[in-house]
Write an enzyme that holds these catalytic residues in place. Structure first.
Site, PDB file in Angstrom:
ATOM      1  CD  GLN A   1      -2.913   1.197   2.314  1.00 45.00           C
ATOM      2  OE1 GLN A   1      -2.684   0.534   3.321  1.00 45.00           O
ATOM      3  NE2 GLN A   1      -3.947   2.020   2.235  1.00 45.00           N
TER       4      GLN A   1
ATOM      5  CG  ASP B   1      10.636 -13.974   0.731  1.00 44.23           C
ATOM      6  OD1 ASP B   1      10.733 -13.956   1.968  1.00 44.23           O
ATOM      7  OD2 ASP B   1      10.498 -15.019   0.061  1.00 44.23           O
TER       8      ASP B   1
ATOM      9  CG  ASP C   1      20.781 -10.263  -3.186  1.00 45.96           C
ATOM     10  OD1 ASP C   1      20.340  -9.644  -2.189  1.00 45.96           O
ATOM     11  OD2 ASP C   1      21.943 -10.113  -3.624  1.00 45.96           O
TER      12      ASP C   1
ATOM     13  CG  ASP D   1       9.615 -16.304   5.953  1.00 47.24           C
ATOM     14  OD1 ASP D   1       8.974 -15.884   6.924  1.00 47.24           O
ATOM     15  OD2 ASP D   1       9.783 -15.651   4.909  1.00 47.24           O
TER      16      ASP D   1
END
Length: 296
Positions: free
Chosen positions: A84, A265, A279, A220
């Site tokens: 957002q 991520d 990355d 994760d």
């Protein structure tokens, strides 16, 4: 000291919904701010209302930009918006293009989020389930406010319904009618690189079996959440990061829309636990170099 990312104008990083600057010792932009500063960039991670409409957040961002310009003596800033935060940055650039050199959307729902549409349909704000969800979100925002150590300004207002409406396909369509700068003319296309003197860019990721479900993402929890959220997507099923669709993210020059990165991520959250070979920090560093080469 390297000057590889020393852009002409300061970089201002704008978080998404439930965003923050730093919770205790943990920064929203994990490893990104430090990497940009090592390259010589002047960087500001800012805070706006964690849950509110894109317009309210945009007005708060304008006030912060004005303070940064006054503090640094710079004429403009480069805005990076995550989720957002992209809509927030777009609002600020549309209102004050003289203050903004560029807007970069990182996994921004520039045509809405199918996850928000699903919640609107199944958890309407005036239903019992909707009220429970709103209460949970307000509680989360309150706890995060208590833990926030990077922001010392006035208390920021929270409006769950306005925030949710700002992220639905319908809500963003209304937003886009008022602030169309940088949007592509065709679905899945690229938008104009420059409008009213402001450069527009975007990048985003998609969930990719064998990449985004491997590597550090095995540990994760947010990656698991994104995989669950992805089940709500219909139009862009199989082409989303769990919260934003690949083509919905397009704005201005599309640098890439299939990086193997989920919605968290892509800003290196969860202590930098990302999928195989990803990355996200490099994307920010390379883009700062791109902005420097463009003279902004």
């Amino acid at each position: 000291m390297s000057q590889a990312t020393a852009t002409r104008y300061p970089l201002v990083l704008v978080p998404g919904m439930l965003g923050f600057i730093r919770l205790l010792f943990y920064p929203y932009w994990f490893g990104i701010v430090s990497a940009l500063r090592r390259g010589g960039a002047v960087v500001f991670a800012v805070q706006v209302s964690p849950i509110n409409s894109s317009e309210v957040r945009g007005e708060q961002l304008l006030a912060r930009i004005e303070a940064i310009l006054r503090e640094t003596g710079a004429q403009k800033v480069n805005l990076f918006g995550h989720s957002q935060g992209s809509l927030t940055a777009r609002y600020a650039a549309a209102k004050r293009p003289d203050w903004v050199a560029s807007v970069t959307s990182v996994a921004g729902p520039n045509h809405g989020s199918e996850l928000a549409d699903y919640l609107q349909k199944n958890y309407p704000h005036d239903s019992a389930k909707g009220r429970v969800l709103s209460a949970v979100l307000r509680a989360v925002a309150w706890v995060m406010g208590v833990l926030e150590t990077g922001y010392r300004g006035p208390k920021l207002p929270v409006d769950v319904h306005a925030s949710h409406q700002s992220l639905t396909t319908e809500g963003v369509a209304l937003f886009n009618q008022r602030y169309p700068q940088g949007l592509p003319d065709t679905w899945g296309g690229q938008g104009p690189e420059e409008v009213n003197g402001v450069r527009y860019y975007s990048w985003s990721g998609t969930l990719q079996p064998g990449k985004t479900d491997r590597g550090a993402n095995l540990f994760d929890g947010t990656n698991r959440s994104c995989r669950l959220f992805a089940r709500t997507f219909v139009r862009e099923a199989g082409h989303c990061d769990g919260m934003v669709g690949r083509y919905s993210s397009h704005l201005g020059t599309v640098i890439g829309d299939e990086y193997p990165l989920d919605h968290f991520d892509i800003v290196n959250q969860s202590l930098g636990l990302v999928g195989k070979g990803a990355d996200p920090v490099r994307l920010f560093v390379e883009h700062a170099q791109r902005l420097k080469a463009a003279g902004v």
